[in-house]
Design a protein around this motif. Structure first.
Motif, PDB file in Angstrom:
ATOM      1  N   LEU A  13       0.960  -1.283  -0.097  1.00 28.56           N
ATOM      2  CA  LEU A  13       0.237   0.021   0.065  1.00 28.56           C
ATOM      3  C   LEU A  13       0.932   1.342   0.049  1.00 28.56           C
ATOM      4  O   LEU A  13       0.757   2.259  -0.576  1.00 28.56           O
ATOM      5  N   GLN A  14       2.108   1.200   0.735  1.00 26.40           N
ATOM      6  CA  GLN A  14       2.963   2.301   0.669  1.00 26.40           C
ATOM      7  C   GLN A  14       3.583   2.604  -0.514  1.00 26.40           C
ATOM      8  O   GLN A  14       3.586   3.521  -0.968  1.00 26.40           O
ATOM      9  N   GLU A  15       3.784   1.400  -1.201  1.00 23.16           N
ATOM     10  CA  GLU A  15       4.447   1.477  -2.511  1.00 23.16           C
ATOM     11  C   GLU A  15       3.676   2.222  -3.685  1.00 23.16           C
ATOM     12  O   GLU A  15       3.945   3.064  -4.237  1.00 23.16           O
ATOM     13  N   ALA A  16       2.227   1.578  -3.433  1.00 25.44           N
ATOM     14  CA  ALA A  16       1.423   2.382  -4.519  1.00 25.44           C
ATOM     15  C   ALA A  16       0.940   3.850  -4.008  1.00 25.44           C
ATOM     16  O   ALA A  16       0.946   4.836  -4.833  1.00 25.44           O
ATOM     17  N   GLN A  17       1.100   4.010  -2.734  1.00 20.69           N
ATOM     18  CA  GLN A  17       0.749   5.546  -2.363  1.00 20.69           C
ATOM     19  C   GLN A  17       1.962   6.297  -2.862  1.00 20.69           C
ATOM     20  O   GLN A  17       1.738   7.464  -3.594  1.00 20.69           O
ATOM     21  N   GLY A  18       3.087   5.897  -2.908  1.00 19.43           N
ATOM     22  CA  GLY A  18       4.480   6.649  -3.610  1.00 19.43           C
ATOM     23  C   GLY A  18       4.201   6.663  -5.292  1.00 19.43           C
ATOM     24  O   GLY A  18       4.196   7.877  -5.673  1.00 19.43           O
ATOM     25  N   ALA A  23       2.799  10.387  -9.683  1.00 14.05           N
ATOM     26  CA  ALA A  23       1.991  10.548 -10.973  1.00 14.05           C
ATOM     27  C   ALA A  23       1.073  11.888 -10.819  1.00 14.05           C
ATOM     28  O   ALA A  23       1.203  12.705 -11.579  1.00 14.05           O
ATOM     29  N   ILE A  24       0.581  12.087  -9.491  1.00 17.91           N
ATOM     30  CA  ILE A  24      -0.183  13.259  -9.177  1.00 17.91           C
ATOM     31  C   ILE A  24       0.563  14.613  -9.438  1.00 17.91           C
ATOM     32  O   ILE A  24       0.178  15.640  -9.964  1.00 17.91           O
ATOM     33  N   GLN A  25       1.886  14.405  -8.845  1.00 14.44           N
ATOM     34  CA  GLN A  25       2.792  15.613  -9.221  1.00 14.44           C
ATOM     35  C   GLN A  25       3.214  16.013 -10.464  1.00 14.44           C
ATOM     36  O   GLN A  25       2.998  17.213 -11.018  1.00 14.44           O
ATOM     37  N   GLU A  55      -9.021  17.517   0.270  1.00 15.48           N
ATOM     38  CA  GLU A  55      -9.551  17.167   1.549  1.00 15.48           C
ATOM     39  C   GLU A  55      -9.723  15.820   2.095  1.00 15.48           C
ATOM     40  O   GLU A  55      -9.326  15.517   2.942  1.00 15.48           O
ATOM     41  N   THR A  56     -10.034  15.043   0.784  1.00 17.32           N
ATOM     42  CA  THR A  56     -10.466  13.594   1.360  1.00 17.32           C
ATOM     43  C   THR A  56      -9.091  13.034   1.580  1.00 17.32           C
ATOM     44  O   THR A  56      -8.680  12.360   2.568  1.00 17.32           O
ATOM     45  N   ILE A  57      -7.926  13.229   0.627  1.00 22.48           N
ATOM     46  CA  ILE A  57      -6.608  12.608   0.823  1.00 22.48           C
ATOM     47  C   ILE A  57      -6.008  13.191   2.020  1.00 22.48           C
ATOM     48  O   ILE A  57      -5.426  12.238   2.701  1.00 22.48           O
ATOM     49  N   GLN A  58      -6.204  14.318   2.405  1.00 19.47           N
ATOM     50  CA  GLN A  58      -5.721  14.954   3.667  1.00 19.47           C
ATOM     51  C   GLN A  58      -6.222  14.186   5.105  1.00 19.47           C
ATOM     52  O   GLN A  58      -5.651  13.931   5.715  1.00 19.47           O
ATOM     53  N   ALA A  59      -7.672  13.976   4.897  1.00 17.05           N
ATOM     54  CA  ALA A  59      -8.344  13.460   6.336  1.00 17.05           C
ATOM     55  C   ALA A  59      -7.864  11.857   6.331  1.00 17.05           C
ATOM     56  O   ALA A  59      -7.650  11.432   7.247  1.00 17.05           O
ATOM     57  N   CYS A  60      -7.443  11.225   5.151  1.00 17.09           N
ATOM     58  CA  CYS A  60      -7.096   9.919   5.113  1.00 17.09           C
ATOM     59  C   CYS A  60      -5.739   9.988   5.842  1.00 17.09           C
ATOM     60  O   CYS A  60      -5.427   8.987   6.687  1.00 17.09           O
ATOM     61  N   ARG A  61      -4.685  10.938   5.304  1.00 17.96           N
ATOM     62  CA  ARG A  61      -3.529  10.894   5.833  1.00 17.96           C
ATOM     63  C   ARG A  61      -3.490  11.129   7.352  1.00 17.96           C
ATOM     64  O   ARG A  61      -2.768  10.473   8.017  1.00 17.96           O
ATOM     65  N   GLN A  62      -4.425  12.044   7.757  1.00 14.18           N
ATOM     66  CA  GLN A  62      -4.373  12.251   9.295  1.00 14.18           C
ATOM     67  C   GLN A  62      -4.674  10.884   9.959  1.00 14.18           C
ATOM     68  O   GLN A  62      -4.032  10.774  11.066  1.00 14.18           O
ATOM     69  N   THR A  79      -7.684   4.943  -3.125  1.00 14.95           N
ATOM     70  CA  THR A  79      -9.165   5.092  -3.969  1.00 14.95           C
ATOM     71  C   THR A  79      -8.981   6.690  -4.355  1.00 14.95           C
ATOM     72  O   THR A  79      -9.214   7.084  -5.510  1.00 14.95           O
ATOM     73  N   ALA A  80      -8.791   7.401  -3.383  1.00 13.34           N
ATOM     74  CA  ALA A  80      -8.746   8.950  -3.508  1.00 13.34           C
ATOM     75  C   ALA A  80      -7.626   9.512  -4.360  1.00 13.34           C
ATOM     76  O   ALA A  80      -7.902  10.212  -5.120  1.00 13.34           O
ATOM     77  N   TYR A  81      -6.420   8.732  -4.330  1.00 17.81           N
ATOM     78  CA  TYR A  81      -5.361   9.090  -5.179  1.00 17.81           C
ATOM     79  C   TYR A  81      -5.569   8.795  -6.642  1.00 17.81           C
ATOM     80  O   TYR A  81      -5.164   9.325  -7.681  1.00 17.81           O
ATOM     81  N   ARG A  82      -6.231   7.429  -6.915  1.00 15.38           N
ATOM     82  CA  ARG A  82      -6.724   6.783  -7.863  1.00 15.38           C
ATOM     83  C   ARG A  82      -7.631   7.710  -8.941  1.00 15.38           C
ATOM     84  O   ARG A  82      -7.554   8.271  -9.836  1.00 15.38           O
ATOM     85  N   GLU A  83      -8.432   8.352  -7.848  1.00 16.01           N
ATOM     86  CA  GLU A  83      -9.763   9.222  -8.514  1.00 16.01           C
ATOM     87  C   GLU A  83      -9.088  10.461  -8.969  1.00 16.01           C
ATOM     88  O   GLU A  83      -9.230  11.199  -9.887  1.00 16.01           O
ATOM     89  N   LYS A  84      -7.934  11.216  -8.345  1.00 15.14           N
ATOM     90  CA  LYS A  84      -7.334  12.412  -8.761  1.00 15.14           C
ATOM     91  C   LYS A  84      -6.248  12.126  -9.756  1.00 15.14           C
ATOM     92  O   LYS A  84      -6.518  13.187 -10.626  1.00 15.14           O
TER      93      LYS A  84
END
Length: 107
Positions: A13-18, A23-25, A55-62, A79-84
């Protein structure tokens, strides 16, 4: 054995998050470079959509900071990252086709 599978899942999951963060950047930079050609009303609507996603991404991170082993919230975050990523890719595609339409109209 169960603890090892949770650790493996967390690592994946951390690998996918990275991957999603990179990709978002890249997509965000590409979209920003084309923002000047976008209708201001449309740019404002896209900006609001991106803010809601952030906002959703930040809430999940917190939540993850407080509870790093929460696999459910990590899945929501991905999921939020994928949508973005999808949103930014669609935005890039729309921008590129608009530019293409403009250049064809001037030919």
């Amino acid at each position: 054995a169960k603890e090892r599978s949770v650790e493996f899942t967390l690592a994946k999951l951390q690998e996918a998050q990275g991957y999603y963060e990179k990709a978002i950047q890249a997509l965000s930079e590409a979209v920003q470079s084309q923002e000047g050609s976008m209708d201001p009303r449309l740019a404002e609507a896209f900006s609001r959509s991106l803010a809601a996603m952030d906002e959703t991404i930040q809430a999940c991170r917190q939540i993850i900071q407080q509870d790093p082993d929460n696999l459910t919230v990590r899945a929501y975050l991905l999921t939020a990252y994928r949508e973005k990523v999808n949103f930014l890719e669609e935005l890039m595609g729309a921008e590129q086709s608009a530019v293409r339409d403009k250049s064809e109209a001037t030919l």
